[in-house]
Design an enzyme around this catalytic site. Structure first.
Site, PDB file in Angstrom:
ATOM      1  N   GLN B 184     -15.178  -2.923  18.879  1.00 37.64           N
ATOM      2  CA  GLN B 184     -15.474  -2.206  20.126  1.00 37.64           C
ATOM      3  C   GLN B 184     -16.420  -2.964  21.043  1.00 37.64           C
ATOM      4  O   GLN B 184     -16.646  -2.551  22.172  1.00 37.64           O
ATOM      5  CB  GLN B 184     -16.068  -0.822  19.817  1.00 37.64           C
ATOM      6  CG  GLN B 184     -15.096   0.123  19.123  1.00 37.64           C
ATOM      7  CD  GLN B 184     -13.899   0.492  19.977  1.00 37.64           C
ATOM      8  OE1 GLN B 184     -13.898   0.305  21.196  1.00 37.64           O
ATOM      9  NE2 GLN B 184     -12.856   1.008  19.355  1.00 37.64           N
ATOM     10  N   SER B 215     -10.201  -7.218  17.588  1.00 38.88           N
ATOM     11  CA  SER B 215      -8.786  -7.001  17.825  1.00 38.88           C
ATOM     12  C   SER B 215      -8.476  -7.211  19.299  1.00 38.88           C
ATOM     13  O   SER B 215      -9.212  -6.726  20.154  1.00 38.88           O
ATOM     14  CB  SER B 215      -8.465  -5.571  17.408  1.00 38.88           C
ATOM     15  OG  SER B 215      -7.149  -5.277  17.729  1.00 38.88           O
ATOM     16  N   HIS B 217      -6.185  -6.042  21.325  1.00 36.97           N
ATOM     17  CA  HIS B 217      -5.729  -4.975  22.219  1.00 36.97           C
ATOM     18  C   HIS B 217      -6.861  -4.091  22.714  1.00 36.97           C
ATOM     19  O   HIS B 217      -6.625  -3.185  23.514  1.00 36.97           O
ATOM     20  CB  HIS B 217      -4.615  -4.148  21.566  1.00 36.97           C
ATOM     21  CG  HIS B 217      -5.060  -3.193  20.507  1.00 36.97           C
ATOM     22  ND1 HIS B 217      -5.154  -1.842  20.730  1.00 36.97           N
ATOM     23  CD2 HIS B 217      -5.442  -3.393  19.237  1.00 36.97           C
ATOM     24  CE1 HIS B 217      -5.569  -1.257  19.608  1.00 36.97           C
ATOM     25  NE2 HIS B 217      -5.760  -2.181  18.694  1.00 36.97           N
ATOM     26  N   CYS B 341      -7.766  19.209  14.587  1.00 37.59           N
ATOM     27  CA  CYS B 341      -6.360  19.369  14.932  1.00 37.59           C
ATOM     28  C   CYS B 341      -5.747  18.093  15.473  1.00 37.59           C
ATOM     29  O   CYS B 341      -4.539  17.997  15.596  1.00 37.59           O
ATOM     30  CB  CYS B 341      -6.183  20.483  15.958  1.00 37.59           C
ATOM     31  SG  CYS B 341      -6.158  22.087  15.174  1.00 37.59           S
TER      32      CYS B 341
END
Lengths: 396, 405
Positions: B184, B215, B217, B341
């Site tokens: 990040q 990473s 992306h 959820c």
């Protein structure tokens, strides 16, 4: 994971959230039936209320005319609550007839629900049952006399053995729902009831969901085939699993040695060797016999690396770990802190591992760009001179 | 896409930058050769591979370009470090990590426990900060194999002081390896890997860090390419065996197009990241102060900690995050949530649980994460819509401030 809701579900949710006329958001004051299911800790909760048109001659013929809900939950939980109210009002039936409404009716009304959201519809059906039980109590209707044991069922399920601790789900509730919803796998149980969906420990634990599934369906098969009582898993009241494990483990446990009337296992024996008598020896050989974990902050940690164990200063006398720690504290207190305090700073020992002393600088020291130099020069030099030559100070 | 969207989910992934796309194109066309081939036609490919490696080594201020390893993603890089260091240092059986790592570290550590390793999971406080004292106490000289601690948290943006933690580790026992998952923060925070220290005072000094994963992306390169910084001389074994590529440390034909794209993306980031950083920090201050002003019973998770300037994790009490996201999506706003959820496991975010965020707030968390492509206008649009969504869902909720369970 994109949304897989039907158009109907999406529409019901949006209508409800935007307060479209005809939707059922709200709570009826002095409701004839009041039921709740779920909790905020579980991630969804439904408060369901209904009003009846009273039949003064025979309360069992009361007719549900209005239903309302308040829901904390996801898109489908809100849509399922709305669906439940719509279905009820459309049927205009008695509360007892309303018990025939199942979670499947709600799923059908919503034109389907994703598998992992089935529990939203179950929550609706459960809140309805609770509300009907409440109505019966208020209206003096003897449901039990009619062969409907809602109240007893609620109580039994609340007090039963806890299987899923994350979602607070008991064995009697699981057994009933597994049969009612025809759940065959642990994945289906989790989707419908959430049970086992968080830490997952109860899925395969003794007396856990898999065992209950096996038992429910095994007893069913046996009843059909031979009409004989089922074997396999037998529910034990209270904390069944550890009890069973303990009793089966007991015969295999190693023989206990009686010393002065107190049973001492092999493990305890080792621990008692680490008491004060053993302490001095431990210091002499580097402290390797002391327990590593759960010690107070300032106890010197034993270390396996030879380079990091407390090595006495050349020509000096050996200190036990306790003496070593005391000596460090003493030097810091009497010789280091006074100097730092004079400059508006301070320091504290965070940990001691062998010859490594972890020190935190506070006050003026902490923001001082030469903090490291201060440490090396003052703390380390002082400790080396006063305690042991190979001490290293690490700033935390 | 039928309607224009506001993309505020850049911690999940980012769009591929146009200049990155351009840089990659030739390798899908005429320059399709294998970098290992001998004929002259393949020469350009192997040259570009070398150049990309050199560029990235330069951005990281690494002492050698051979310290840069190309992988398929940060998850692979993390797996490589944990499994690879364990294989190379069998005498050491203890790992230190935190309770709030990405699953790509956390789950691998759980696997190491199954293989008989001891793992210390450091807790965080209510703001998401680690305690240095806890960290120090967890270190076991002579026994600890690896410390693996993320730089910035993907959910809250809270940064850990890895520069200090790595120094303490090395001063304790230089043989303990230090790894950071910087997925990040790479391209957002300048840092320097060199043993000689940073060239300018602006870069964080990572000289004590042995391994760093990230990473492509997350910084406008495509998905499917990751980096692993590996300090020269580190004791680690390969996990992908079967080729001489990457000096035998990671077999498999190099993904040239994506590697070139990664270098191009980092080039843009390193050319502009100081100004991006300032712009995002300003946007964050504005966004968060407005959220707090416009919504009652709201808290910014990790507000009291040192945080990334692009991440705002906001908890709205008494409402559920998945419903919030659904409503936001109706307005074309893309964000994410730590709610149960949306997690696929029925369990709310492990990060927010570790921070002991109360239940009434945990399920209502929404994460907005911005990139250099986001504008003040977009933030204003979110500020216009988001408070109304919360108000509507609260009207439906059986819980409120007066009625806490």
């Amino acid at each position: 994971m994109a949304w897989e809701y039907s158009e109907k579900t999406k529409q019901l949710f949006l209508d409800a959230v935007h307060g479209k006329p005809g939707t059922h958001l709200g709570e009826i004051q002095n409701a004839d039936g009041f039921g709740e299911h779920g909790s905020i800790a579980c991630g969804d909760s439904l408060r369901f209320t209904f009003r009846v048109e009273k039949n003064e001659a025979d309360p069992t013929l009361d007719k549900i005319v209005e239903a309302r809900y308040l829901t904390f939950g996801c898109t489908s939980a809100i849509a399922a609550s709305e669906a439940l109210c719509v279905i009820l009002e459309a049927r205009a039936c008695t509360p007892i007839e309303a018990l025939k409404i199942t979670n499947q009716d709600i799923v059908d009304f919503l034109e389907g629900l994703p598998d992992q959201k089935i529990h939203c519809s179950v929550m609706g059906a459960e809140a309805l049952e609770a509300a009907v039980a409440d109505w019966a109590a208020k209206r003096g209707v003897d449901l039990a006399g009619m062969g409907i044991h809602l109240q007893e069922q609620l109580e039994e399920e609340e007090e039963g053995r806890l299987v899923c601790k994350c979602f607070n789900i008991t064995e009697p509730f699981l057994r009933r729902k597994i049969k009612e919803l025809n759940l065959r796998t642990t994945a289906q149980v989790t989707a419908a009831l959430k049970a086992g969906g968080a830490c997952q420990n109860c899925l395969h634990a003794p007396g856990g969901i898999q065992d209950i599934l096996d038992d429910v369906w095994a007893s069913e098969r046996l009843r059909v085939q031979t009409a004989q009582p089922a074997g396999g898993y037998v529910p034990v009241p209270g904390n069944a699993a550890p009890a069973a494990a303990a009793s089966s483990a007991a015969p295999a446990a190693p023989q206990l040695v009686q010393i002065d009337g107190a049973p001492v296992s092999a493990g305890n024996e080792t621990a008692s060797a680490g008491t004060p008598q053993g302490f001095g020896n431990a210091g002499a050989d580097g402290g390797g016999a002391l327990p590593i974990f759960g010690q107070p902050t300032l106890t010197p940690s034993p270390v396996t690396a030879p380079a990091a164990s407390p090595v006495p200063a050349a020509g000096g006398s050996a200190l036990s770990p306790y003496q070593f720690m005391k000596k460090i504290e003493e030097v810091i207190e009497n010789m280091v802190r006074p100097v730092l305090l004079r400059d508006g700073g301070d320091c504290a020992i965070v940990d001691i591992k062998g010859n490594l002393i972890y020190v935190e600088l506070r006050g003026a020291c902490a923001s001082c760009s030469s903090a490291n130099v201060t440490l090396k020069n003052l703390v380390e030099t002082t400790l080396r001179q006063q305690v042991q030559e190979d001490i290293r100070v690490i700033q935390v | 896409m039928e309607k224009s969207i506001i993309y505020a989910d850049n911690n999940a992934t980012t769009c591929v930058a146009p200049e990155v796309f351009e840089a990659m194109k030739p390798f899908f066309g005429p320059d399709y050769f294998n970098a290992s081939s001998m004929y002259p036609a393949a020469e350009r490919v192997s040259k570009e591979l070398k150049l990309a490696r050199e560029k990235i080594a330069g951005f990281f201020n690494a002492d050698s370009e051979n310290e840069i390893l190309f992988t398929s993603c940060a998850t692979e890089s993390n797996n490589h470090v944990i499994f690879g260091t364990a294989a190379a240092n069998p005498a050491r059986r203890h790992i230190i990590t935190t309770m709030v790592e990405h699953p790509a570290v956390l789950m691998v550590c759980k696997e190491m426990e199954r293989r008989g390793y001891r793992v210390t999971y450091l807790p965080v406080d209510r703001q998401g900060n680690l305690s240095k004292a806890d960290f120090v106490r967890a270190l076991e000289p002579g026994n600890t194999l690896l410390v693996t601690i993320m730089h910035a948290n993907n959910e809250t943006g809270v940064k850990f002081p890895i520069q200090d933690l790595a120094r303490i580790t090395k001063e304790t026992d230089p043989e303990i390896l230090f790894h950071t998952d910087a997925t990040q923060s790479v391209s957002k925070i300048p840092f320097s890997m060199s043993k000689n220290g940073p060239k300018t005072g602006l870069a964080a000094d990572f000289r004590n860090i042995d391994f760093l994963s990230c990473s492509g992306h997350k910084f406008h390169a495509p998905k499917g390419v990751g980096l692993l910084y590996m300090r020269r001389g580190s004791r680690i074994r390969p996990i992908l065996i079967g080729g001489h590529q990457e000096s035998g440390r990671r077999g498999g034909t190099e993904n040239i197009a994506y590697i070139v794209g990664t270098a191009a993306a980092l080039e843009t980031a390193f050319r502009t990241h100081f100004e991006d950083y300032g712009k995002l920090a300003e946007l964050q201050r504005y966004f968060e102060s407005e959220l707090l002003a416009r919504i009652p019973d709201v808290e910014i998770n990790g507000a009291g900690a040192d945080r990334m300037p692009n991440t705002t994790n906001v908890s709205c009490h008494f409402v559920e995050g998945e419903a919030i996201l659904y409503e936001l999506s109706e307005y074309g706003i893309c964000a994410s949530s730590g709610s149960a959820c949306t997690s696929g496991s029925l369990e709310p975010s492990h990060v927010l649980r570790a921070m002991k965020v109360p239940f009434t707030a945990m399920h209502g968390s929404t994460r907005f994460s911005f990139s250099r492509y986001n504008t003040r206008e977009e933030v204003d649009r979110i500020l216009e819509i988001f408070p109304d969504i919360i108000a509507r869902l609260r009207a439906i909720s059986p819980f409120s401030r007066e009625n806490q369970h």
